[in-house]
Scaffold this motif. Structure first.
Motif, PDB file in Angstrom:
ATOM      1  N   THR A   1      31.494  48.708  41.253  1.00 43.51           N
ATOM      2  CA  THR A   1      30.787  47.796  40.353  1.00 43.51           C
ATOM      3  C   THR A   1      31.369  47.797  38.951  1.00 43.51           C
ATOM      4  OG1 THR A   1      29.202  49.572  39.846  1.00 43.51           O
ATOM      5  CG2 THR A   1      28.630  48.049  41.621  1.00 43.51           C
TER       6      THR A   1
ATOM      7  N   PHE B   1      44.708  43.470  37.841  1.00 41.20           N
ATOM      8  CA  PHE B   1      43.326  43.658  38.279  1.00 41.20           C
ATOM      9  C   PHE B   1      42.516  42.379  38.078  1.00 41.20           C
ATOM     10  CE2 PHE B   1      43.708  48.377  38.169  1.00 41.20           C
ATOM     11  CZ  PHE B   1      43.051  48.653  39.356  1.00 41.20           C
ATOM     12  N   LEU B   2      42.596  41.831  36.878  1.00 45.83           N
ATOM     13  CA  LEU B   2      41.833  40.624  36.573  1.00 45.83           C
ATOM     14  C   LEU B   2      42.288  39.444  37.420  1.00 45.83           C
ATOM     15  CD1 LEU B   2      41.628  40.926  32.677  1.00 45.83           C
ATOM     16  CD2 LEU B   2      39.800  41.329  34.344  1.00 45.83           C
TER      17      LEU B   2
ATOM     18  N   LEU C   1      38.619  48.375  42.574  1.00 39.89           N
ATOM     19  CA  LEU C   1      38.447  46.990  43.005  1.00 39.89           C
ATOM     20  C   LEU C   1      37.110  46.776  43.709  1.00 39.89           C
ATOM     21  CD1 LEU C   1      41.956  45.897  44.342  1.00 39.89           C
ATOM     22  CD2 LEU C   1      40.731  44.942  42.383  1.00 39.89           C
TER      23      LEU C   1
ATOM     24  N   ILE D   1      34.111  46.599  37.929  1.00 40.86           N
ATOM     25  CA  ILE D   1      34.788  45.345  37.579  1.00 40.86           C
ATOM     26  C   ILE D   1      33.871  44.148  37.815  1.00 40.86           C
ATOM     27  CG2 ILE D   1      36.671  43.800  38.234  1.00 40.86           C
ATOM     28  CD1 ILE D   1      38.434  46.118  38.652  1.00 40.86           C
ATOM     29  N   ASP D   2      33.307  44.071  39.011  1.00 41.43           N
ATOM     30  CA  ASP D   2      32.469  42.920  39.334  1.00 41.43           C
ATOM     31  C   ASP D   2      31.523  43.309  40.467  1.00 41.43           C
ATOM     32  OD1 ASP D   2      31.544  40.367  40.442  1.00 41.43           O
ATOM     33  OD2 ASP D   2      32.987  39.502  39.042  1.00 41.43           O
TER      34      ASP D   2
ATOM     35  N   LEU E   1      34.711  41.251  48.441  1.00 39.74           N
ATOM     36  CA  LEU E   1      35.899  41.962  48.902  1.00 39.74           C
ATOM     37  C   LEU E   1      35.505  43.151  49.758  1.00 39.74           C
ATOM     38  CD1 LEU E   1      38.980  42.662  48.797  1.00 39.74           C
ATOM     39  CD2 LEU E   1      38.454  43.985  46.711  1.00 39.74           C
TER      40      LEU E   1
ATOM     41  N   ILE F   1      40.037  36.229  44.083  1.00 36.27           N
ATOM     42  CA  ILE F   1      39.099  36.499  45.180  1.00 36.27           C
ATOM     43  C   ILE F   1      37.783  35.757  44.956  1.00 36.27           C
ATOM     44  CG2 ILE F   1      37.654  38.295  46.226  1.00 36.27           C
ATOM     45  CD1 ILE F   1      40.031  40.189  46.023  1.00 36.27           C
ATOM     46  N   LYS F   2      37.321  35.682  43.712  1.00 38.55           N
ATOM     47  CA  LYS F   2      36.066  34.993  43.405  1.00 38.55           C
ATOM     48  C   LYS F   2      36.159  33.496  43.672  1.00 38.55           C
ATOM     49  CE  LYS F   2      33.733  36.201  39.751  1.00 38.55           C
ATOM     50  NZ  LYS F   2      33.387  36.539  38.358  1.00 38.55           N
TER      51      LYS F   2
ATOM     52  N   VAL G   1      40.767  39.872  40.909  1.00 40.52           N
ATOM     53  CA  VAL G   1      39.329  39.574  40.872  1.00 40.52           C
ATOM     54  C   VAL G   1      39.087  38.072  40.748  1.00 40.52           C
ATOM     55  CG1 VAL G   1      37.215  39.852  39.525  1.00 40.52           C
ATOM     56  CG2 VAL G   1      38.685  41.828  39.973  1.00 40.52           C
ATOM     57  N   ASP G   2      39.791  37.433  39.831  1.00 39.79           N
ATOM     58  CA  ASP G   2      39.603  35.994  39.618  1.00 39.79           C
ATOM     59  C   ASP G   2      39.948  35.191  40.869  1.00 39.79           C
ATOM     60  OD1 ASP G   2      38.778  36.451  37.045  1.00 39.79           O
ATOM     61  OD2 ASP G   2      40.717  35.987  36.121  1.00 39.79           O
TER      62      ASP G   2
ATOM     63  N   LEU H   1      31.794  40.949  43.719  1.00 37.45           N
ATOM     64  CA  LEU H   1      33.110  40.570  44.211  1.00 37.45           C
ATOM     65  C   LEU H   1      33.112  40.560  45.742  1.00 37.45           C
ATOM     66  CD1 LEU H   1      35.987  39.874  43.210  1.00 37.45           C
ATOM     67  CD2 LEU H   1      36.576  42.278  43.581  1.00 37.45           C
TER      68      LEU H   1
END
Length: 263
Positions: free
Chosen positions: A144, A106-107, A141, A146-147, A152, A113-114, A110-111, A150
């Motif tokens: 909110t 998951f992380l 994913l 997680i981020d 995505l 994609i950012k 996220v990392d 994001l």
């Protein structure tokens, strides 16, 4: 081969034609308009329709029309795997080596994609085969949790059984995040005739190769489903060529359909 018999350049009813062959009928026009809004404002889109109706063709058009300076599309259709394996597929498509453990995956997603300069759009075909656990992971994913920022978006495309699966109570949070929905219907009779004419023209043949009544009969046998239309029309061409017939009428279509009856 019937190509030579009918003076064609190539197979008119191939399963995966060049993208320039795809005909933007009124169904696709409506779907593309909704997906254009989705790309501007949404985070989750749902496309449904029976098998062979043109969902994958629509997704090809979406990818072609997507501004490459704004979006990075990712296409996935290997959906019958377990949730952890699906996350690893996403990581691999992002150009990373998957880590061990779902939390790290998951992380990692996220990392990565950012870090992209463009917004990532994950296009998931055959989504009716996705497990409930994977759908929950996808919701996490885009939520909110997680981020909040994001970049995505996700498009889910699948057969009608996907809507049944989404009625599960455990997926209510995912369903509430669907911004755009579209159900692709079969072709009408007029649309089928236009579809057949367009494919024949793309292959270098004349639309007079099949009579209007023959095209209408193919529509009735196929129920307006493009994949079935392709199969029936191809069988008609083979049948006619084998008998040295240069034009396909209702009689040829009826004779050909006997080949489609299972023993």
């Amino acid at each position: 081969m019937f190509f030579t018999h009918f003076n064609m350049d190539t197979h008119p009813f191939t399963e995966n034609p060049p993208i320039d062959w795809l005909l933007t009928d009124s169904r696709f026009e409506q779907a593309l308009a909704r997906l254009k809004f989705f790309m501007e404002q949404g985070s989750l889109a749902l496309i449904t329709g029976q098998t062979g109706v043109g969902k994958s063709s629509l997704l090809r058009m979406v990818r072609r029309n997507m501004p490459q300076n704004r979006f990075t599309p990712m296409y996935l259709d290997l959906t019958s795997v377990k949730s952890g394996a699906f996350l690893r597929l996403i990581v691999t498509e992002l150009g990373e080596v998957p880590r061990f453990g779902k939390d790290r995956l998951f992380l990692q997603i996220v990392d990565r994609i950012k870090k992209n300069d463009t917004e990532t759009i994950i296009i998931i075909d055959e989504a009716h085969l996705i497990s409930v656990e994977t759908l929950i992971d996808l919701r996490l994913l885009i939520s909110t949790g997680i981020d909040a920022d994001l970049p995505l978006k996700i498009i889910l495309s699948g057969q009608d059984t996907l809507t049944v699966q989404l009625k599960r109570a455990s997926l209510a949070d995912l369903v509430n995040r669907i911004n755009v929905r579209f159900h692709i219907k079969s072709l009408t009779r007029d649309q089928t005739i236009a579809y057949i004419d367009h494919r024949l023209k793309c292959a270098g043949a004349t639309d007079r190769l099949m009579t209007s009544d023959a095209k209408a009969l193919i529509h009735d046998y196929a129920g307006g489903v493009p994949r079935s239309i392709n199969n029936i029309a191809t069988a008609c061409l083979i049948h006619a060529a084998s008998q040295n017939i240069t034009a396909i009428n209702e009689s040829i279509v009826n004779d050909t359909m006997a080949e489609f009856k299972l023993p």
